[in-house]
Design a protein around this motif. Structure first.
Motif, PDB file in Angstrom:
ATOM      1  N   GLU A  89      22.092  26.251 -74.243  1.00 30.28           N
ATOM      2  CA  GLU A  89      22.937  27.932 -74.084  1.00 30.28           C
ATOM      3  C   GLU A  89      20.712  28.133 -74.086  1.00 30.28           C
ATOM      4  O   GLU A  89      20.569  28.021 -74.856  1.00 30.28           O
ATOM      5  N   ILE A  90      20.445  28.440 -73.012  1.00 29.62           N
ATOM      6  CA  ILE A  90      18.842  28.787 -73.351  1.00 29.62           C
ATOM      7  C   ILE A  90      18.544  29.941 -72.550  1.00 29.62           C
ATOM      8  O   ILE A  90      19.312  30.346 -71.559  1.00 29.62           O
ATOM      9  N   ASP A  91      18.364  30.945 -73.231  1.00 29.28           N
ATOM     10  CA  ASP A  91      17.480  32.375 -73.201  1.00 29.28           C
ATOM     11  C   ASP A  91      16.130  31.559 -73.706  1.00 29.28           C
ATOM     12  O   ASP A  91      15.954  31.169 -74.105  1.00 29.28           O
ATOM     13  N   MET A  92      15.293  33.200 -73.345  1.00 21.29           N
ATOM     14  CA  MET A  92      13.987  33.422 -73.777  1.00 21.29           C
ATOM     15  C   MET A  92      13.915  33.363 -75.491  1.00 21.29           C
ATOM     16  O   MET A  92      13.053  32.306 -75.700  1.00 21.29           O
ATOM     17  N   LEU A  93      14.236  33.456 -76.182  1.00 18.49           N
ATOM     18  CA  LEU A  93      14.532  33.217 -77.759  1.00 18.49           C
ATOM     19  C   LEU A  93      14.104  31.420 -77.690  1.00 18.49           C
ATOM     20  O   LEU A  93      13.467  31.505 -78.892  1.00 18.49           O
ATOM     21  N   ALA A  94      14.863  30.729 -77.627  1.00 20.72           N
ATOM     22  CA  ALA A  94      15.602  29.511 -77.265  1.00 20.72           C
ATOM     23  C   ALA A  94      13.335  28.874 -76.807  1.00 20.72           C
ATOM     24  O   ALA A  94      13.132  27.894 -78.047  1.00 20.72           O
ATOM     25  N   MET A 100       7.802  26.498 -75.950  1.00 20.89           N
ATOM     26  CA  MET A 100       7.222  26.395 -74.593  1.00 20.89           C
ATOM     27  C   MET A 100       6.630  28.077 -73.454  1.00 20.89           C
ATOM     28  O   MET A 100       5.916  27.609 -72.988  1.00 20.89           O
ATOM     29  N   VAL A 101       7.521  29.151 -74.341  1.00 19.00           N
ATOM     30  CA  VAL A 101       6.738  30.636 -73.348  1.00 19.00           C
ATOM     31  C   VAL A 101       5.911  30.840 -75.035  1.00 19.00           C
ATOM     32  O   VAL A 101       6.714  30.726 -75.943  1.00 19.00           O
ATOM     33  N   PRO A 102       4.209  31.778 -74.617  1.00 17.32           N
ATOM     34  CA  PRO A 102       4.309  32.977 -76.008  1.00 17.32           C
ATOM     35  C   PRO A 102       4.860  33.003 -76.162  1.00 17.32           C
ATOM     36  O   PRO A 102       5.908  33.761 -75.790  1.00 17.32           O
ATOM     37  N   GLU A 103       4.580  33.885 -77.514  1.00 16.26           N
ATOM     38  CA  GLU A 103       5.533  34.445 -78.035  1.00 16.26           C
ATOM     39  C   GLU A 103       5.235  36.126 -77.288  1.00 16.26           C
ATOM     40  O   GLU A 103       6.124  36.747 -77.610  1.00 16.26           O
ATOM     41  N   LEU A 104       3.878  36.462 -76.666  1.00 10.11           N
ATOM     42  CA  LEU A 104       3.898  37.415 -76.009  1.00 10.11           C
ATOM     43  C   LEU A 104       4.996  37.779 -74.917  1.00 10.11           C
ATOM     44  O   LEU A 104       4.834  38.972 -74.517  1.00 10.11           O
ATOM     45  N   ALA A 105       5.450  36.514 -74.770  1.00 10.13           N
ATOM     46  CA  ALA A 105       5.881  37.223 -73.604  1.00 10.13           C
ATOM     47  C   ALA A 105       7.657  37.590 -73.103  1.00 10.13           C
ATOM     48  O   ALA A 105       7.914  37.514 -73.433  1.00 10.13           O
ATOM     49  N   ARG A 106       6.900  38.104 -71.897  1.00 12.21           N
ATOM     50  CA  ARG A 106       8.102  39.394 -71.683  1.00 12.21           C
ATOM     51  C   ARG A 106       9.465  39.118 -70.542  1.00 12.21           C
ATOM     52  O   ARG A 106      10.671  39.315 -70.628  1.00 12.21           O
ATOM     53  N   VAL A 107       8.877  38.331 -69.850  1.00  9.62           N
ATOM     54  CA  VAL A 107       9.600  37.683 -68.563  1.00  9.62           C
ATOM     55  C   VAL A 107       9.075  36.329 -68.103  1.00  9.62           C
ATOM     56  O   VAL A 107       8.183  36.027 -68.050  1.00  9.62           O
ATOM     57  N   VAL A 108      10.512  35.332 -68.288  1.00  6.15           N
ATOM     58  CA  VAL A 108      10.017  34.164 -67.997  1.00  6.15           C
ATOM     59  C   VAL A 108      10.758  34.070 -66.423  1.00  6.15           C
ATOM     60  O   VAL A 108      11.718  34.242 -66.285  1.00  6.15           O
ATOM     61  N   ARG A 109      10.238  33.164 -65.658  1.00  8.04           N
ATOM     62  CA  ARG A 109      10.415  32.462 -64.451  1.00  8.04           C
ATOM     63  C   ARG A 109      10.600  30.709 -64.802  1.00  8.04           C
ATOM     64  O   ARG A 109      10.124  30.221 -65.009  1.00  8.04           O
ATOM     65  N   VAL A 110      11.606  30.225 -64.572  1.00  9.56           N
ATOM     66  CA  VAL A 110      11.918  29.064 -64.260  1.00  9.56           C
ATOM     67  C   VAL A 110      12.241  28.880 -63.074  1.00  9.56           C
ATOM     68  O   VAL A 110      12.527  29.552 -62.148  1.00  9.56           O
ATOM     69  N   ILE A 111      11.050  27.721 -62.593  1.00 13.02           N
ATOM     70  CA  ILE A 111      10.736  27.017 -61.697  1.00 13.02           C
ATOM     71  C   ILE A 111      11.198  26.005 -60.448  1.00 13.02           C
ATOM     72  O   ILE A 111      11.024  24.824 -61.707  1.00 13.02           O
ATOM     73  N   SER A 115      13.098  17.846 -61.777  1.00 14.54           N
ATOM     74  CA  SER A 115      14.316  17.884 -61.803  1.00 14.54           C
ATOM     75  C   SER A 115      15.117  18.152 -63.279  1.00 14.54           C
ATOM     76  O   SER A 115      14.361  17.682 -64.239  1.00 14.54           O
ATOM     77  N   ILE A 116      16.565  18.028 -63.170  1.00 16.26           N
ATOM     78  CA  ILE A 116      17.502  18.760 -64.019  1.00 16.26           C
ATOM     79  C   ILE A 116      18.676  17.866 -64.093  1.00 16.26           C
ATOM     80  O   ILE A 116      18.898  17.640 -63.197  1.00 16.26           O
ATOM     81  N   THR A 117      18.787  16.947 -65.248  1.00 14.40           N
ATOM     82  CA  THR A 117      20.276  16.286 -65.174  1.00 14.40           C
ATOM     83  C   THR A 117      21.116  16.508 -65.754  1.00 14.40           C
ATOM     84  O   THR A 117      22.241  16.346 -65.233  1.00 14.40           O
ATOM     85  N   LYS A 118      20.752  17.178 -66.520  1.00 14.98           N
ATOM     86  CA  LYS A 118      21.767  17.598 -67.485  1.00 14.98           C
ATOM     87  C   LYS A 118      22.215  19.596 -67.405  1.00 14.98           C
ATOM     88  O   LYS A 118      21.870  20.000 -66.931  1.00 14.98           O
ATOM     89  N   LYS A 119      23.607  19.486 -68.060  1.00 14.16           N
ATOM     90  CA  LYS A 119      24.428  20.890 -67.368  1.00 14.16           C
ATOM     91  C   LYS A 119      23.435  22.033 -68.743  1.00 14.16           C
ATOM     92  O   LYS A 119      24.076  21.561 -70.101  1.00 14.16           O
ATOM     93  N   VAL A 120      23.662  23.043 -67.691  1.00 17.31           N
ATOM     94  CA  VAL A 120      22.205  23.998 -68.843  1.00 17.31           C
ATOM     95  C   VAL A 120      22.661  25.268 -68.554  1.00 17.31           C
ATOM     96  O   VAL A 120      23.388  25.525 -66.963  1.00 17.31           O
ATOM     97  N   THR A 121      22.823  26.290 -68.924  1.00 14.08           N
ATOM     98  CA  THR A 121      23.461  27.662 -69.006  1.00 14.08           C
ATOM     99  C   THR A 121      22.210  28.379 -69.271  1.00 14.08           C
ATOM    100  O   THR A 121      21.863  28.849 -70.595  1.00 14.08           O
ATOM    101  N   LEU A 122      21.723  29.279 -68.293  1.00  5.81           N
ATOM    102  CA  LEU A 122      20.537  30.161 -68.346  1.00  5.81           C
ATOM    103  C   LEU A 122      21.307  31.539 -68.522  1.00  5.81           C
ATOM    104  O   LEU A 122      21.369  32.344 -68.089  1.00  5.81           O
TER     105      LEU A 122
END
Length: 143
Positions: A89-94, A100-111, A115-122
């Motif tokens: 379970e991945i969200d901004m707090l995680a 992976m992202v700075p504390e100031l970040a308000r908007v996070v974009r996944v690009i 590759s990704i091999t495992k099942k994740v929920t964003l």
């Protein structure tokens, strides 16, 4: 100690130099201003960068570039980085806790990078079309 006996430490204060008080003072006649010219006159000053009427350097050089004030508040995360996280379970707090992202970040974009091999929920993240397709192909979901 009494209020009337308080005084500054020795050497903390010194008198203002009195210029233009005779030859013997060493600062008589021109008062350390040299001879003639704009800087010798009273009120003779110019703006920072003034070059005597010549086009100043900051105006001779071309304008270039732009610094967005929103930059510190935006962040990007690659799919390969998401793959390395030990959680599903991945969200901004995680992402902030994982560093992976700075504390100031308000908007996070996944690009789509790597590759990704495992099942994740964003949740609560912006995901590009390619990244969304790759996540869903791996069995994950984007909310």
């Amino acid at each position: 100690m009494e209020l009337n006996s308080i005084q500054p430490a020795d050497g903390a204060k010194h008198y203002k130099r009195r210029v233009g008080r005779g030859i013997g003072s060493g600062l008589g006649k021109t008062s350390g201003r040299g001879h003639k010219g704009q800087k010798s006159r009273t009120g003779g000053f110019h703006k920072v960068g003034f070059e005597g009427g010549q086009m100043p350097l900051q105006r001779r050089l071309p304008k270039r570039g732009f610094k967005s004030l929103a930059t510190p508040f935006k962040a990007e995360v690659r799919l390969s980085q998401l793959d390395s996280l030990p959680i599903a379970e991945i969200d901004m707090l995680a992402l902030k806790q994982a560093g992976m992202v700075p504390e100031l970040a308000r908007v996070v974009r996944v690009i789509l990078s790597g590759s990704i091999t495992k099942k994740v929920t964003l949740t609560g993240l912006i995901v590009t079309k390619g990244a969304k397709a790759a996540i869903e192909a791996a069995g994950g979901s984007v909310a």
